[in-house]
Scaffold this active site. Structure first.
Site, PDB file in Angstrom:
ATOM      1  N   LYS A   1       0.833  -1.211   0.000  1.00 11.33           N
ATOM      2  CA  LYS A   1       0.000   0.000   0.000  1.00 11.33           C
ATOM      3  C   LYS A   1       0.867   1.260   0.000  1.00 11.33           C
ATOM      4  O   LYS A   1       0.650   2.165  -0.786  1.00 11.33           O
ATOM      5  CB  LYS A   1      -0.896   0.062   1.252  1.00 11.33           C
ATOM      6  CG  LYS A   1      -1.843  -1.097   1.420  1.00 11.33           C
ATOM      7  CD  LYS A   1      -2.700  -0.925   2.665  1.00 11.33           C
ATOM      8  CE  LYS A   1      -1.917  -0.950   3.972  1.00 11.33           C
ATOM      9  NZ  LYS A   1      -1.230  -2.219   4.262  1.00 11.33           N
TER      10      LYS A   1
ATOM     11  N   ARG B   1      -9.359   1.406   8.442  1.00 15.42           N
ATOM     12  CA  ARG B   1      -8.990   0.028   8.737  1.00 15.42           C
ATOM     13  C   ARG B   1     -10.072  -0.693   9.507  1.00 15.42           C
ATOM     14  O   ARG B   1      -9.879  -1.843   9.888  1.00 15.42           O
ATOM     15  CB  ARG B   1      -7.781   0.034   9.661  1.00 15.42           C
ATOM     16  CG  ARG B   1      -6.486  -0.040   9.006  1.00 15.42           C
ATOM     17  CD  ARG B   1      -5.514   0.039  10.159  1.00 15.42           C
ATOM     18  NE  ARG B   1      -4.460  -0.884   9.942  1.00 15.42           N
ATOM     19  CZ  ARG B   1      -3.350  -0.531   9.293  1.00 15.42           C
ATOM     20  NH1 ARG B   1      -3.172   0.652   8.841  1.00 15.42           N
ATOM     21  NH2 ARG B   1      -2.426  -1.436   9.132  1.00 15.42           N
TER      22      ARG B   1
ATOM     23  N   ARG C   1      11.906  -5.866   4.772  1.00 17.24           N
ATOM     24  CA  ARG C   1      11.642  -4.430   4.635  1.00 17.24           C
ATOM     25  C   ARG C   1      12.582  -3.623   5.519  1.00 17.24           C
ATOM     26  O   ARG C   1      12.872  -3.991   6.649  1.00 17.24           O
ATOM     27  CB  ARG C   1      10.202  -4.113   5.026  1.00 17.24           C
ATOM     28  CG  ARG C   1       9.977  -2.607   5.074  1.00 17.24           C
ATOM     29  CD  ARG C   1       8.555  -2.226   5.054  1.00 17.24           C
ATOM     30  NE  ARG C   1       7.808  -2.761   6.167  1.00 17.24           N
ATOM     31  CZ  ARG C   1       6.509  -2.584   6.304  1.00 17.24           C
ATOM     32  NH1 ARG C   1       5.834  -1.928   5.391  1.00 17.24           N
ATOM     33  NH2 ARG C   1       5.888  -3.084   7.342  1.00 17.24           N
TER      34      ARG C   1
ATOM     35  N   ARG D   1      11.322  -2.196  11.159  1.00 21.66           N
ATOM     36  CA  ARG D   1      10.278  -1.685  12.052  1.00 21.66           C
ATOM     37  C   ARG D   1      10.033  -2.651  13.213  1.00 21.66           C
ATOM     38  O   ARG D   1      10.077  -3.854  13.027  1.00 21.66           O
ATOM     39  CB  ARG D   1       8.973  -1.488  11.270  1.00 21.66           C
ATOM     40  CG  ARG D   1       8.858  -0.108  10.675  1.00 21.66           C
ATOM     41  CD  ARG D   1       7.730   0.018   9.696  1.00 21.66           C
ATOM     42  NE  ARG D   1       6.455  -0.550  10.114  1.00 21.66           N
ATOM     43  CZ  ARG D   1       5.360  -0.515   9.355  1.00 21.66           C
ATOM     44  NH1 ARG D   1       5.392   0.050   8.165  1.00 21.66           N
ATOM     45  NH2 ARG D   1       4.236  -1.051   9.784  1.00 21.66           N
TER      46      ARG D   1
ATOM     47  N   ARG E   1      -0.695  -9.094  13.127  1.00 20.65           N
ATOM     48  CA  ARG E   1      -1.224  -8.043  12.244  1.00 20.65           C
ATOM     49  C   ARG E   1      -2.094  -8.639  11.147  1.00 20.65           C
ATOM     50  O   ARG E   1      -3.104  -8.060  10.761  1.00 20.65           O
ATOM     51  CB  ARG E   1      -0.076  -7.227  11.654  1.00 20.65           C
ATOM     52  CG  ARG E   1       0.551  -6.284  12.669  1.00 20.65           C
ATOM     53  CD  ARG E   1       1.909  -5.800  12.245  1.00 20.65           C
ATOM     54  NE  ARG E   1       1.889  -4.973  11.060  1.00 20.65           N
ATOM     55  CZ  ARG E   1       2.973  -4.699  10.336  1.00 20.65           C
ATOM     56  NH1 ARG E   1       4.145  -5.214  10.665  1.00 20.65           N
ATOM     57  NH2 ARG E   1       2.872  -3.920   9.284  1.00 20.65           N
TER      58      ARG E   1
HETATM   59  P1  AP5 Z   1       4.937  -1.614   1.850  1.00 17.79           P
HETATM   60  O1  AP5 Z   1       4.629  -0.745   0.676  1.00 17.79           O
HETATM   61  O2  AP5 Z   1       5.740  -1.040   2.949  1.00 17.79           O
HETATM   62  O3  AP5 Z   1       3.581  -2.292   2.380  1.00 17.79           O
HETATM   63  P2  AP5 Z   1       2.359  -1.711   3.200  1.00 17.79           P
HETATM   64  O4  AP5 Z   1       1.147  -2.326   2.618  1.00 17.79           O
HETATM   65  O5  AP5 Z   1       2.438  -0.227   3.276  1.00 17.79           O
HETATM   66  O6  AP5 Z   1       2.673  -2.400   4.578  1.00 17.79           O
HETATM   67  P3  AP5 Z   1       2.639  -1.822   6.059  1.00 17.79           P
HETATM   68  O7  AP5 Z   1       3.354  -2.805   6.922  1.00 17.79           O
HETATM   69  O8  AP5 Z   1       3.097  -0.409   6.101  1.00 17.79           O
HETATM   70  O9  AP5 Z   1       1.144  -1.930   6.320  1.00 17.79           O
HETATM   71  P4  AP5 Z   1       0.458  -1.886   7.640  1.00 17.79           P
HETATM   72  O10 AP5 Z   1      -0.909  -1.686   7.130  1.00 17.79           O
HETATM   73  O11 AP5 Z   1       0.610  -3.034   8.529  1.00 17.79           O
HETATM   74  O12 AP5 Z   1       1.228  -0.713   8.416  1.00 17.79           O
HETATM   75  P5  AP5 Z   1       0.841   0.773   8.768  1.00 17.79           P
HETATM   76  O13 AP5 Z   1       2.057   1.573   8.801  1.00 17.79           O
HETATM   77  O14 AP5 Z   1      -0.296   1.220   7.931  1.00 17.79           O
HETATM   78  O15 AP5 Z   1       5.639  -2.930   1.297  1.00 17.79           O
HETATM   79  C1  AP5 Z   1       6.083  -3.955   2.183  1.00 17.79           C
HETATM   80  C2  AP5 Z   1       7.463  -4.480   1.735  1.00 17.79           C
HETATM   81  O16 AP5 Z   1       7.343  -5.140   0.492  1.00 17.79           O
HETATM   82  C3  AP5 Z   1       8.491  -3.363   1.502  1.00 17.79           C
HETATM   83  O17 AP5 Z   1       9.761  -3.817   1.884  1.00 17.79           O
HETATM   84  C4  AP5 Z   1       8.424  -3.115   0.009  1.00 17.79           C
HETATM   85  O18 AP5 Z   1       9.639  -2.591  -0.473  1.00 17.79           O
HETATM   86  C5  AP5 Z   1       8.126  -4.492  -0.530  1.00 17.79           C
HETATM   87  N1  AP5 Z   1       7.293  -4.469  -1.734  1.00 17.79           N
HETATM   88  C6  AP5 Z   1       6.275  -3.613  -2.027  1.00 17.79           C
HETATM   89  N2  AP5 Z   1       5.711  -3.919  -3.215  1.00 17.79           N
HETATM   90  C7  AP5 Z   1       6.373  -5.014  -3.673  1.00 17.79           C
HETATM   91  C8  AP5 Z   1       6.243  -5.839  -4.838  1.00 17.79           C
HETATM   92  N3  AP5 Z   1       5.305  -5.599  -5.773  1.00 17.79           N
HETATM   93  N4  AP5 Z   1       7.080  -6.899  -4.972  1.00 17.79           N
HETATM   94  C9  AP5 Z   1       8.032  -7.148  -4.008  1.00 17.79           C
HETATM   95  N5  AP5 Z   1       8.207  -6.417  -2.894  1.00 17.79           N
HETATM   96  C10 AP5 Z   1       7.385  -5.367  -2.723  1.00 17.79           C
HETATM   97  O19 AP5 Z   1       0.294   0.573  10.257  1.00 17.79           O
HETATM   98  C11 AP5 Z   1       1.145   0.151  11.311  1.00 17.79           C
HETATM   99  C12 AP5 Z   1       0.363   0.067  12.601  1.00 17.79           C
HETATM  100  O20 AP5 Z   1      -0.155   1.384  12.937  1.00 17.79           O
HETATM  101  C13 AP5 Z   1      -0.879  -0.830  12.571  1.00 17.79           C
HETATM  102  O21 AP5 Z   1      -0.550  -2.177  12.837  1.00 17.79           O
HETATM  103  C14 AP5 Z   1      -1.741  -0.172  13.655  1.00 17.79           C
HETATM  104  O22 AP5 Z   1      -1.303  -0.567  14.927  1.00 17.79           O
HETATM  105  C15 AP5 Z   1      -1.458   1.298  13.496  1.00 17.79           C
HETATM  106  N6  AP5 Z   1      -2.424   1.975  12.584  1.00 17.79           N
HETATM  107  C16 AP5 Z   1      -2.140   2.598  11.406  1.00 17.79           C
HETATM  108  N7  AP5 Z   1      -3.255   3.081  10.839  1.00 17.79           N
HETATM  109  C17 AP5 Z   1      -4.287   2.757  11.683  1.00 17.79           C
HETATM  110  C18 AP5 Z   1      -5.689   2.964  11.644  1.00 17.79           C
HETATM  111  N8  AP5 Z   1      -6.284   3.583  10.610  1.00 17.79           N
HETATM  112  N9  AP5 Z   1      -6.429   2.484  12.673  1.00 17.79           N
HETATM  113  C19 AP5 Z   1      -5.864   1.863  13.715  1.00 17.79           C
HETATM  114  N10 AP5 Z   1      -4.536   1.607  13.805  1.00 17.79           N
HETATM  115  C20 AP5 Z   1      -3.754   2.062  12.805  1.00 17.79           C
HETATM  116 MG    MG Z   2       2.812   1.126   4.870  1.00 19.03          MG
END
Ligand code: AP5
Ligand code: MG
Length: 213
Positions: A13, A88, A127, A160, A171
């Site tokens: 994402k 989410r 990552r 992270r 997660r």
């Molecule tokens: P990446 O692009 O980083 O993936 P992502 O979908 O952004 O993954 P996240 O881990 O950031 O998602 P998340 O939803 O768990 O975390 P968030 O920060 O939102 O890609 C992942 C890896 O794959 C990278 O190394 C990338 O380089 C690689 N990659 C990408 N595309 C690729 C491809 N096509 N092929 C190969 N490799 C590839 O949230 C973190 C925490 O914050 C949550 O757990 C929660 O506790 C809290 N939080 C955040 N938002 C909320 C909310 N709205 N409500 C409640 N809690 C929240």
């Molecule tokens: Mg992300």
């Protein structure tokens, strides 16, 4: 254009949202990045959010929703934005919907980046993230120019805290239970589109651009 990126943790994402923001000249808004910036700066919000994030749980809606609504009300969001990691939960989606309705507005597309759970754990352990500017890399797929250093801002890259395999498993469970129902929510509104997130990131990007054009 108002776009929501849906998908499991690690689906890509953030990677795609950053590319879209650049392509369309709109802000990329990641609630995860906002929380991590607060943790890094030691704010009250950061300390509260960290308790949940380190366990792979969602930060409560009461803390999350206000931050997001304040952010999208800022001047730079006038022409749209890409939301990454919000909503989410169904209540979060409903609040956003209502806020947009009040402005006579709505979401244009919710893009689901589809990646099976099996691929996710492997991606997360590789990552590396920059906690200063939010850039992300992958040690194999998308390496930085110099190992451990952010190409964009020169700061050190880190694994992270929530990317440890045990936490990634929680997660994923939380995702299936609390976030996946949003696929049906946006499908009913007629704005859901799905792309295969297992292919090369440039091909994922091309598929999303084809949907938006
Ligand atoms: P990446 O692009 O980083 O993936 P992502 O979908 O952004 O993954 P996240 O881990 O950031 O998602 P998340 O939803 O768990 O975390 P968030 O920060 O939102 O890609 C992942 C890896 O794959 C990278 O190394 C990338 O380089 C690689 N990659 C990408 N595309 C690729 C491809 N096509 N092929 C190969 N490799 C590839 O949230 C973190 C925490 O914050 C949550 O757990 C929660 O506790 C809290 N939080 C955040 N938002 C909320 C909310 N709205 N409500 C409640 N809690 C929240
Ligand atoms: Mg992300």
């Amino acid at each position: 254009m108002k776009i929501i990126m849906l998908g499991a943790p690690g689906a890509g994402k953030g990677t795609q949202a950053k590319m879209l923001a650049k392509e369309y000249g709109i802000p990329h808004i990641s609630t995860g990045d906002i929380f991590r910036a607060n943790i890094k700066n030691g704010t009250q919000l950061g300390m509260e959010a960290k308790k949940y994030m380190d366990q792979g749980l969602l930060v409560p809606d009461e803390l999350t929703v206000k931050i997001l609504l304040d952010r999208v009300a800022q001047e730079d969001c006038k022409n749209g934005y890409v939301l990454d990691g919000f909503p989410r939960t169904i209540p979060q989606a409903e609040v956003l919907d209502q806020a947009l309705n009040n402005l006579g507005d709505q979401i244009d597309y919710a893009i689901d980046v589809d990646v099976p759970d099996e691929n996710i754990i492997n991606r997360m352990s590789g990552r590396r993230a920059c906690l200063s500017c939010g850039a992300t890399y992958h040690v194999v797929h998308i390496p930085p120019k110099a190992e451990g250093v952010c190409d964009t801002c020169g700061q050190a890259l880190v694994l992270r805290d929530d990317d440890k395999p045990e936490t990634v498993k929680s997660r994923l469970e939380v995702y299936h239970k609390q976030t996946q129902p949003l696929i049906e929510f946006y499908s009913k509104k007629g704005v859901l589109r799905s792309v295969d997130g297992t292919v090369d990131m440039q091909d994922v990007f091309a598929a999303i651009k084809a949907i938006l054009s």
